[in-house]
Motif scaffolding. Sequence first.
Motif, PDB file in Angstrom:
ATOM      1  N   ARG A   1      -3.577   6.348  -3.156  1.00  0.00           N
ATOM      2  CA  ARG A   1      -4.024   4.794  -2.770  1.00  0.00           C
ATOM      3  C   ARG A   1      -3.212   4.033  -3.527  1.00  0.00           C
ATOM      4  O   ARG A   1      -2.521   4.168  -4.843  1.00  0.00           O
TER       5      ARG A   1
ATOM      6  N   PHE B   1      -6.267   1.283   4.613  1.00  0.00           N
ATOM      7  CA  PHE B   1      -6.413   2.124   3.867  1.00  0.00           C
ATOM      8  C   PHE B   1      -8.224   2.435   5.203  1.00  0.00           C
ATOM      9  O   PHE B   1      -9.026   3.396   4.789  1.00  0.00           O
TER      10      PHE B   1
ATOM     11  N   ASN C   1       0.974  -1.573  -0.089  1.00  0.00           N
ATOM     12  CA  ASN C   1       0.111  -0.254   0.224  1.00  0.00           C
ATOM     13  C   ASN C   1       0.973   1.417   0.136  1.00  0.00           C
ATOM     14  O   ASN C   1       0.250   2.617  -0.392  1.00  0.00           O
TER      15      ASN C   1
ATOM     16  N   PHE D   1     -11.348  -3.834   1.583  1.00  0.00           N
ATOM     17  CA  PHE D   1      -9.888  -4.062   1.970  1.00  0.00           C
ATOM     18  C   PHE D   1      -8.624  -5.289   3.020  1.00  0.00           C
ATOM     19  O   PHE D   1      -7.919  -4.758   2.988  1.00  0.00           O
TER      20      PHE D   1
ATOM     21  N   GLN E   1      -1.977  -0.116  -4.348  1.00  0.00           N
ATOM     22  CA  GLN E   1      -1.972  -1.256  -4.309  1.00  0.00           C
ATOM     23  C   GLN E   1      -1.612  -2.022  -5.356  1.00  0.00           C
ATOM     24  O   GLN E   1      -2.259  -2.440  -6.369  1.00  0.00           O
TER      25      GLN E   1
ATOM     26  N   GLN F   1      -7.566  -8.852   1.329  1.00  0.00           N
ATOM     27  CA  GLN F   1      -6.876  -9.636   1.026  1.00  0.00           C
ATOM     28  C   GLN F   1      -7.961 -10.417  -0.464  1.00  0.00           C
ATOM     29  O   GLN F   1      -7.732 -10.982  -1.492  1.00  0.00           O
TER      30      GLN F   1
ATOM     31  N   ARG G   1      -4.792  -3.540   1.709  1.00  0.00           N
ATOM     32  CA  ARG G   1      -5.607  -2.466   1.738  1.00  0.00           C
ATOM     33  C   ARG G   1      -6.344  -2.311   2.690  1.00  0.00           C
ATOM     34  O   ARG G   1      -6.736  -1.566   3.271  1.00  0.00           O
TER      35      ARG G   1
END
Length: 685
Positions: free
Chosen positions: A257, A237, A227, A500, A259, A502, A234
């Motif tokens: 952001r 976030f 991130n 957010f 990713q 996996q 995630r």
Amino acid sequence: MAIVLPFLGLTTVQAAEPPPSVAPLDVAAMPPPGPSPQDYQRYVKNRDWLVVLGKALFWDSAVGSDGQACASCHFHAGADPRTVNQLNPGIAGGDDRFGGIEPASAVGRTAGGRTAGPNLALQPDDFPFHRLRDSRNRNSEILYDTNDVVSSQGVFDGLFMGIRQTVRLRGRKRDFCRAADDTIFTINVLGQQRKVRKVEPRNTPTTINAAYFFRNFWDGRANNVFNGVNPFGRRAFVDPAAGIVTAPSAGSMAIERVQLENASLASQAVGPPNSSFEMACANRTFADIGRKLLGRIPLADQKIAATDSVFGNGSRLGNLVRRTGAGLRLTYLELVKNAFQQRLWGEAGTWAVAPDGAVSASTTGHSQAELNFSLFFGLAIDAYERTLISDQSRFDSGNLSGQEQHGLALFTGRAKCVNCHNGPLFSSAAVPPRQPLELIENMVMGVGGNALYDGGFYNIGVRPVLEDLGVGGKDPWGNPLSFTRQYVDRPADPTGRPDFFQIDFAQPGSPDGIRVAVDGAFKTPSLRNVALTAPYFHNGGERSLTDVVRFYNRGGNRRDLATGDTTGTGPLGQGTTSGSSVVGSNLDPDIQPLGLEEGDIEDLVAFLKALTDDRVACHQAPFDHPELIVSNGSLSLPASGGRARDARLRLLAVGREGYPRAWCDPGTGDLFDRNLIGGMLQRAP
């Protein structure tokens, strides 16, 4: 049987899988997985310069608050061979007392009878940490047991106050830290209490071949998705300020952001630099590190070999070393500009990020490059560690002796090692065999019945689960690290949870009542170069490969239920499952008495030694490096400022040719059966 979890929807699939096996590592055919080129190029301009930056950051002792580099805990075979001041009292389980806990007469002592505590010089008879009268019988009388951990010494306890320029360091910036009251890592020096360096709560894993792991750290908290700011992917976030700063329009800045999938190494890299155990005084930030380093010459006070494979003559970018033989010709800021897209560092002025994520101009703020230093650090270390691939063992070349071949047959046969240590990396947590879609699996448990668990993470009965939950633990926001628990504990209304994690919760499935077996489970390490990385297990409680094989041969340390531990929560139980009515052990079903004879154990150890890459043992390219000073406990000499004086070792700079053969690690698989000091490691004033 695998539960397959596509990111675009949750489905459950039962599939017949081929039996586990091992194979040579062909890097050309199977390079480490990485982010997509399209995503990567949004940030990275030049990979060669990125590797230069990453190697410099990894080895530079200026990165840490107290002269700690990343390499300070990963300087030999990607791990740590030191034996002085390497003991942690079991802080992961809430214990701050050193020494044995069983039997009562051993409290405060090592297995060898010495007083356990900070600055201890470990001896061979201090191992194993769980000692039985009959090492072949896990139910025999316990002679000694401790929840202490052998790990790596890091920084002194302190509170970060800011970055200051110092005359003593020729105007260079350094961390300014206020002393803290450390009551654990403290020793008596000439009648006065003095702090020593703190020791981390888990044994140090190797960085070599770590690029192949889907997640990193023992507990998997280094997420597959980077991130740009911390290890948690995630899930971070939930913090509106979690991101880098870029300019959506001229004169304005905003949070962006990040990713990047298949970048677990980057997620791992950004954890230690601000850890108050590993590399920093408490409350330091990456913007602080950027402020200290960006104007600095990398490795300014560390010698670099003329033939360094990344910095020296014949490297991809030519000779980058200063004429003095120490430091590079460019500053860190120049390396950043060469490696990263201008949009990440090119905005003028200084900026502040508010807790709600708003970015505003501020005369007391940081530059864009400083605010984005976590992204630079993570991706640079990631790029460098992707070069640290070991694939030239005698196993890879097929050059095994008869004894080693018998050891391989045992490994893939009745010793059952291959069930967890499989694939080219000898780890079921690696990719392959751990494919991104096989994050959760269904397994028959050691005490019967089925349970779900995170693929590649196993409870093997080293220590009671309540001492350290491993992948069964939580992130800083209280969310489960385990993919299994994310799946089972998801809300009935999947739209009620932010996206957010996996895995995707779009298709509910039916997990109600399924047993979860993740508590006390840890990532399966690679066995490549395992003979160079003693001590072993997440607690460092075994000194030699022979003792490790004996551990497996008796079926681990967990007592049988017949001994009275019916709940799995007793002194040597391996814990209960949570979120389920099922009570018992999370022990992997393959952890059971194997019936190996001493000759079998010797043959199996011989095979494990054949997984050593001589380039790693001798620090040849790509495992060559600059000079590094590492602490080695503390001296009984007068000291000021509340700190004991470091005993220090100097790891000599080495180029692509590696150290002389006489200095190489013999690879015996025993923490104490080596002599690195006097060769590659010299005592330093």
